[in-house]
Design a protein around this motif. Sequence first.
Motif, PDB file in Angstrom:
ATOM      1  N   VAL A  53      10.801  -5.517   7.926  1.00  0.00           N
ATOM      2  CA  VAL A  53      11.372  -5.149   9.222  1.00  0.00           C
ATOM      3  C   VAL A  53      10.350  -4.380  10.053  1.00  0.00           C
ATOM      4  O   VAL A  53      10.092  -4.717  11.216  1.00  0.00           O
ATOM      5  CB  VAL A  53      12.667  -4.326   9.033  1.00  0.00           C
ATOM      6  N   ASP A 106       7.285  -6.528  11.081  1.00  0.00           N
ATOM      7  CA  ASP A 106       7.608  -7.464  12.161  1.00  0.00           C
ATOM      8  C   ASP A 106       7.762  -6.753  13.509  1.00  0.00           C
ATOM      9  O   ASP A 106       7.254  -7.211  14.525  1.00  0.00           O
ATOM     10  CB  ASP A 106       8.893  -8.226  11.842  1.00  0.00           C
ATOM     11  N   TRP A 134      19.564  -5.570   7.794  1.00  0.00           N
ATOM     12  CA  TRP A 134      19.266  -4.817   9.012  1.00  0.00           C
ATOM     13  C   TRP A 134      19.410  -5.687  10.255  1.00  0.00           C
ATOM     14  O   TRP A 134      19.241  -6.901  10.184  1.00  0.00           O
ATOM     15  CB  TRP A 134      17.818  -4.296   8.967  1.00  0.00           C
ATOM     16  N   GLU A 157      13.584  -4.320   1.962  1.00  0.00           N
ATOM     17  CA  GLU A 157      13.478  -5.178   3.144  1.00  0.00           C
ATOM     18  C   GLU A 157      12.900  -4.436   4.351  1.00  0.00           C
ATOM     19  O   GLU A 157      12.338  -5.047   5.264  1.00  0.00           O
ATOM     20  CB  GLU A 157      14.859  -5.745   3.489  1.00  0.00           C
ATOM     21  N   HIS A 174      16.729  -9.377  16.500  1.00  0.00           N
ATOM     22  CA  HIS A 174      16.522 -10.128  15.252  1.00  0.00           C
ATOM     23  C   HIS A 174      17.465  -9.591  14.178  1.00  0.00           C
ATOM     24  O   HIS A 174      17.772  -8.399  14.164  1.00  0.00           O
ATOM     25  CB  HIS A 174      15.070 -10.006  14.789  1.00  0.00           C
ATOM     26  N   GLU A 175      17.871 -10.478  13.296  1.00  0.00           N
ATOM     27  CA  GLU A 175      18.759 -10.088  12.204  1.00  0.00           C
ATOM     28  C   GLU A 175      18.100 -10.415  10.870  1.00  0.00           C
ATOM     29  O   GLU A 175      17.538 -11.490  10.687  1.00  0.00           O
ATOM     30  CB  GLU A 175      20.085 -10.837  12.329  1.00  0.00           C
ATOM     31  N   TYR A 176      18.172  -9.450   9.971  1.00  0.00           N
ATOM     32  CA  TYR A 176      17.696  -9.598   8.599  1.00  0.00           C
ATOM     33  C   TYR A 176      18.914  -9.546   7.680  1.00  0.00           C
ATOM     34  O   TYR A 176      20.040  -9.365   8.139  1.00  0.00           O
ATOM     35  CB  TYR A 176      16.717  -8.466   8.251  1.00  0.00           C
ATOM     36  N   ARG A 177      18.698  -9.678   6.413  1.00  0.00           N
ATOM     37  CA  ARG A 177      19.829  -9.649   5.484  1.00  0.00           C
ATOM     38  C   ARG A 177      20.559  -8.312   5.532  1.00  0.00           C
ATOM     39  O   ARG A 177      21.780  -8.256   5.534  1.00  0.00           O
ATOM     40  CB  ARG A 177      19.348  -9.940   4.067  1.00  0.00           C
TER      41      ARG A 177
END
Length: 144
Positions: free
Chosen positions: A61, A64, A22, A57, A17-20
């Motif tokens: 992370v 989730d 991380w 953030e 998964h990709e976050y803004r």
Amino acid sequence: MTNATIEKFGFPATLIHEYRHWVILLRPAQPTLGSLVVAAKSDATAFGDLPARAHAELSAVTRDLEHALRGALAFDKINYLMLMMVDPHVHFHVIPRYEGEREWAGVSVTDAGWPGQPVLGQAVTLTAEQVEALSGWLKELWPV
């Protein structure tokens, strides 16, 4: 944006998964089943150098990833290790902990250090096919 640390851990094949700020990567060497790497997308080599938004953030992370791993493995504990000795960019090794063994898609991993410290040197190295299977499994379990 990626950095050398993210690439070393197999990006893009290991991407969960990709976050803004991380990315969540499947750890190619599994000391316990479901071990991950949470890596900052920046070039920062010190945790304190990350922008405040990256720190904020991290709450989403970790929430989730704990939700996904709990559904996948029913872990007993979870360890976050920020080692950064060989790979310099900010990242954590996430090691779900459990007594005994967990298995999925033919990959079986015993938590050799339970109930003490994780034993990183006794990790199961995944094949490309196993990386694809395990990362696909965890992607499906990731909260929307």
